[in-house]
Scaffold this active site. Structure first.
Site, short mmCIF file in Angstrom:
data_model
loop_
_atom_site.label_atom_id
_atom_site.label_comp_id
_atom_site.label_asym_id
_atom_site.label_seq_id
_atom_site.Cartn_x
_atom_site.Cartn_y
_atom_site.Cartn_z
N LYS A 65 0.81 -1.23 0.00
CA LYS A 65 0.00 0.00 0.00
C LYS A 65 0.84 1.28 0.00
CE LYS A 65 -4.33 -1.55 2.09
NZ LYS A 65 -5.31 -1.32 3.15
N ASN A 86 -4.81 2.26 -1.90
CA ASN A 86 -5.39 0.90 -1.98
C ASN A 86 -6.11 0.66 -3.30
OD1 ASN A 86 -7.84 2.28 -1.65
ND2 ASN A 86 -8.72 0.56 -0.51
#
Ligand code: NAP
Length: 269
Positions: A65, A86
């Site tokens: 991420k 994300n």
């Protein structure tokens, strides 16, 4: 036909394909969503991975991420502020990163409890706490974050919150909402007992949120009055549907996804 995926490592336990494919089925499209294991050493080859899988968009999960950001052409403001992406939209060769954990959490929270100024206590200061903090900061709420280690706060990009240690919680003024962003409770632990947090912090009006979705009702959520709590499932589904909207411009079928998800986990908690 659109092709979408989640990349992470390991990736075998992800629920994202179930959620997205349930939505595609409900929308009557031939789009497809899969899980692609991308080892950390392979992340530099992300553009080849996109091309070879014909991806129109993808989600990013642990451990990529933060590191994915270096490979993108643009990063949206909220994602930049929390330092994590994300969701990536693919437009030809142009990759744009977003964080739908922020919008998904906020949609889930506001739809469940309604939007109004509240005093928020977030327990835990990891990746999910960053998204939840940004969501409540965007809502205009007063946020306190309780971590077990002060070093954790250096990872937050802004400081529009009060930082305390978990051991300071007993001395805090009352809060309207208490949110568990730690994994404590996944194995049926009692968060209040584990962290020595007094029960008196929770009144009949306090709202409780646990980001955990399995078990469906953690011991922590049992302290709150009926209709005063939310588990992690609405966030999980809303962040996925927000990604779908970024990729396609369309709204997802949340009711259909909820039904599929509940049928899938039925009896597992
Ligand atoms: P993370 O980055 O590893 O952060 C976990 C945080 O919890 C850290 O601040 C950690 O403190 C703290 N912590 C862990 N065990 C603790 C304990 N025994 N006592 C006190 N603090 C403790 O993990 P994450 O990505 O934020 O995920 C956290 C939880 O949220 C997981 O259960 C995950 O499944 C859930 N989640 C749900 C959704 C959803 O859509 N519903 C989305 C994301 C995450 P230290 O820094 O001191 O280790």
């Amino acid at each position: 036909m659109g092709r979408y995926a989640v990349i992470g490592y390991p990736i075998s336990h992800t629920l994202s394909p179930l959620i997205h494919n349930a939505n595609f089925e409900a929308k009557g499209t031939a789009d497809h969503y899969s899980a692609i294991a991308v080892h950390p050493d392979q992340l530099t080859h992300i553009r080849e991975i996109i091309r070879s899988n014909g991806l129109d968009g993808f989600n990013v999960t642990i451990p990529h991420k933060e590191k994915i950001m270096a490979h993108l052409d643009h990063v949206d403001r909220d994602a930049m502020k929390i330092g994590a992406v994300n969701t990536v939209a693919v437009d030809g060769d142009v990759l744009t990163g977003y964080n739908t954990d922020v919008t998904g959490y906020l949609d889930a929270f506001n739809q469940t409890f309604g939007k109004q100024h509240r005093r928020i206590l977030i327990i835990g200061a990891g990746g999910a706490a960053k998204a939840v903090h940004r969501a409540h900061a965007n809502n205009g709420d007063s946020v306190t974050i309780a971590a077990r280690r002060m070093e954790r706060f250096q990872f937050f990009k802004t400081a529009d919150f009060k930082a305390v240690l978990i051991s300071d919680i007993p001395g805090l003024d009352p809060h309207d909402v208490i949110i568990n962003t730690t994994p404590v409770g996944m194995k049926h632990e009692d968060l209040l007992k584990e962290m020595e947090i007094p029960e008196s912090l929770i009144t009949e009006n306090t709202l409780g949120v646990d980001l955990i979705y399995q078990p469906e009702k953690t011991k922590f959520l049992e302290y709150f009055a009926e209709n005063n709590y939310m588990n992690g499932m609405p966030m999980l589904i809303h962040q996925a549907m927000d990604a779908y909207t970024l990729w396609t411009g369309e709204q997802g079928d949340i009711a259909a996804v909820n039904r599929k998800y509940k049928a899938h986990i039925g009896g597992k908690s």
